[in-house]
Design a protein around this motif. Structure first.
Motif, PDB file in Angstrom:
ATOM      1  N   SER A  64      -1.673  -7.572   3.450  1.00 29.23           N
ATOM      2  CA  SER A  64      -0.259  -7.914   3.616  1.00 29.23           C
ATOM      3  C   SER A  64       0.184  -8.875   2.510  1.00 29.23           C
ATOM      4  O   SER A  64      -0.486  -9.877   2.250  1.00 29.23           O
ATOM      5  CB  SER A  64      -0.031  -8.567   4.978  1.00 29.23           C
ATOM      6  OG  SER A  64      -0.291  -7.658   6.011  1.00 29.23           O
ATOM      7  N   GLY A  65       1.298  -8.558   1.876  1.00 28.56           N
ATOM      8  CA  GLY A  65       1.842  -9.406   0.828  1.00 28.56           C
ATOM      9  C   GLY A  65       1.366  -9.079  -0.564  1.00 28.56           C
ATOM     10  O   GLY A  65       1.844  -9.686  -1.532  1.00 28.56           O
ATOM     11  N   ASP A  66       0.446  -8.119  -0.728  1.00 31.72           N
ATOM     12  CA  ASP A  66      -0.040  -7.745  -2.056  1.00 31.72           C
ATOM     13  C   ASP A  66       0.900  -6.731  -2.707  1.00 31.72           C
ATOM     14  O   ASP A  66       1.564  -5.936  -2.020  1.00 31.72           O
ATOM     15  CB  ASP A  66      -1.443  -7.139  -1.979  1.00 31.72           C
ATOM     16  CG  ASP A  66      -2.512  -8.163  -1.621  1.00 31.72           C
ATOM     17  OD1 ASP A  66      -2.210  -9.375  -1.678  1.00 31.72           O
ATOM     18  OD2 ASP A  66      -3.638  -7.753  -1.292  1.00 31.72           O
ATOM     19  N   LEU A  67       0.928  -6.756  -4.024  1.00 25.64           N
ATOM     20  CA  LEU A  67       1.768  -5.848  -4.807  1.00 25.64           C
ATOM     21  C   LEU A  67       0.896  -5.098  -5.803  1.00 25.64           C
ATOM     22  O   LEU A  67       0.174  -5.713  -6.589  1.00 25.64           O
ATOM     23  CB  LEU A  67       2.846  -6.650  -5.553  1.00 25.64           C
ATOM     24  CG  LEU A  67       3.741  -5.881  -6.531  1.00 25.64           C
ATOM     25  CD1 LEU A  67       4.626  -4.891  -5.775  1.00 25.64           C
ATOM     26  CD2 LEU A  67       4.605  -6.857  -7.334  1.00 25.64           C
ATOM     27  N   ALA A  68       0.929  -3.762  -5.771  1.00 22.62           N
ATOM     28  CA  ALA A  68       0.186  -2.932  -6.714  1.00 22.62           C
ATOM     29  C   ALA A  68       1.172  -2.230  -7.638  1.00 22.62           C
ATOM     30  O   ALA A  68       2.189  -1.686  -7.185  1.00 22.62           O
ATOM     31  CB  ALA A  68      -0.666  -1.904  -5.979  1.00 22.62           C
ATOM     32  N   MET A  69       0.880  -2.243  -8.936  1.00 25.34           N
ATOM     33  CA  MET A  69       1.753  -1.618  -9.931  1.00 25.34           C
ATOM     34  C   MET A  69       0.954  -0.640 -10.784  1.00 25.34           C
ATOM     35  O   MET A  69      -0.171  -0.931 -11.192  1.00 25.34           O
ATOM     36  CB  MET A  69       2.396  -2.692 -10.811  1.00 25.34           C
ATOM     37  CG  MET A  69       3.365  -3.583 -10.066  1.00 25.34           C
ATOM     38  SD  MET A  69       3.865  -4.999 -11.077  1.00 25.34           S
ATOM     39  CE  MET A  69       2.314  -5.891 -11.160  1.00 25.34           C
TER      40      MET A  69
END
Length: 313
Positions: free
Chosen positions: A63-68
């Protein structure tokens, strides 16, 4: 800023036309993405996920992680690691710029196990410079990193709020917000990730030369004049540039000029004489030779192939 290396790399890509989808996750959910010329983002609002890249490496999102995915690499994102999944292009065939959708995944009869916001930003692959091309398939910003970046954290929270309670012009607001979120997220990831672009951004001594090559490639640069921008000696500049970028200054300059040559050949009807001047070559012969050496085809053949490819679409 004049020495904004990241800006000088991203500007030619012309990031535009974001689409986004709000994923409501249920047990057994999984989605596969094909390679596509889009910068992709997955923001894990609640729950957890496993991202499996085409090289077989897996990354867990909490939760709260961002993958690009800077270049839209193929991958699977799922609740538990798996080898197969339905394609997003089958679930959402009309992911056009400006579009949005809510997608329920997995066993919808069961209680939800998470929520994820996803977005894709179209860009011009022909304008992707070496520093961008060398980025890894996926860059991940953890929740603890986001906690220290209030602008990005507030922006993602605002995107979620807008999705839950859309107001007038909500779609336009969301699309612009995702564009900014991608740039902020990329900057944050590069600050701590060992990538060529990250090392370049973290080396302020090289910034004037890198920005000059990226944005003013049509000028008559030489290694001495580029070194002069950095106030380093020619030998020190060459050594530091090569160690940071992985290419000598002259080679990086040549690659940037040839990249612009490809764009002009594909997108304009300019004759090679005008293109040569625009990209910084003093003669058409010099550009022709460099192009053939790099691309294994003549400029005329390259232009004809691109036109034929477009006609077949």
């Amino acid at each position: 800023m004049d020495d904004d290396v990241l800006g000088s790399v991203l500007a030619p890509l012309r990031l535009h036309g974001a689409y986004y989808s709000d994923w409501r996750l249920h047990p057994g959910w999984a989605v596969r993405g094909r390679p596509e010329p889009r910068a992709l983002m997955h923001y894990m609002f609640t729950g957890s996920a496993v991202v499996t890249c085409q090289d077989g490496l897996s990354h867990t999102l909490a939760s709260g992680d961002l993958a690009m995915f800077p270049r839209g690499a193929a991958h699977i994102v799922s609740g538990e690691q798996c080898d197969t999944a339905p394609y997003i292009s089958d679930l959402l065939p009309e992911r056009l710029p400006g579009a949005s959708a809510v997608l329920s995944l997995g066993n919808v009869a069961a209680d939800p196990v998470g929520r994820m916001l996803c977005a894709g930003l179209d860009y011009d692959p022909s304008a992707a410079q070496l520093l961008y091309q060398l980025l890894p398939d996926v860059l991940i910003v953890r929740a603890r990193q986001l906690a220290g970046q209030q602008m990005l954290q507030h922006l993602l929270a605002g995107i979620l709020d807008e999705s839950d309670r859309p107001g007038a012009g909500a779609e336009t607001v969301q699309l612009r917000a995702f564009e900014l979120a991608y740039v902020l997220g990329l900057r944050l990831a590069l600050a701590t990730t060992d990538t060529v672009l990250g090392r370049a951004i973290r080396n302020p001594r090289l910034a004037p030369a890198l920005v000059a090559i990226n944005t003013r490639f049509g000028q008559s640069w030489t290694v001495p004049t580029l070194a002069g921008l950095t106030e380093m000696s020619e030998s020190t500049f060459t050594r530091e540039f090569t160690a940071t970028v992985g290419a000598r200054p002259a080679a990086y300059l040549r690659a940037r000029r040839l990249l612009e040559t490809k764009r002009l050949l594909a997108d304009t009807a300019l004759p090679l004489e005008q293109i040569s001047t625009a990209v910084g070559y003093t003669s058409t012969v010099g550009l022709h030779q460099a192009f053939v050496r790099e691309c294994r085809v003549t400029p005329g053949e390259f232009r004809a192939r691109r036109r034929a490819a477009r006609a077949d679409r």
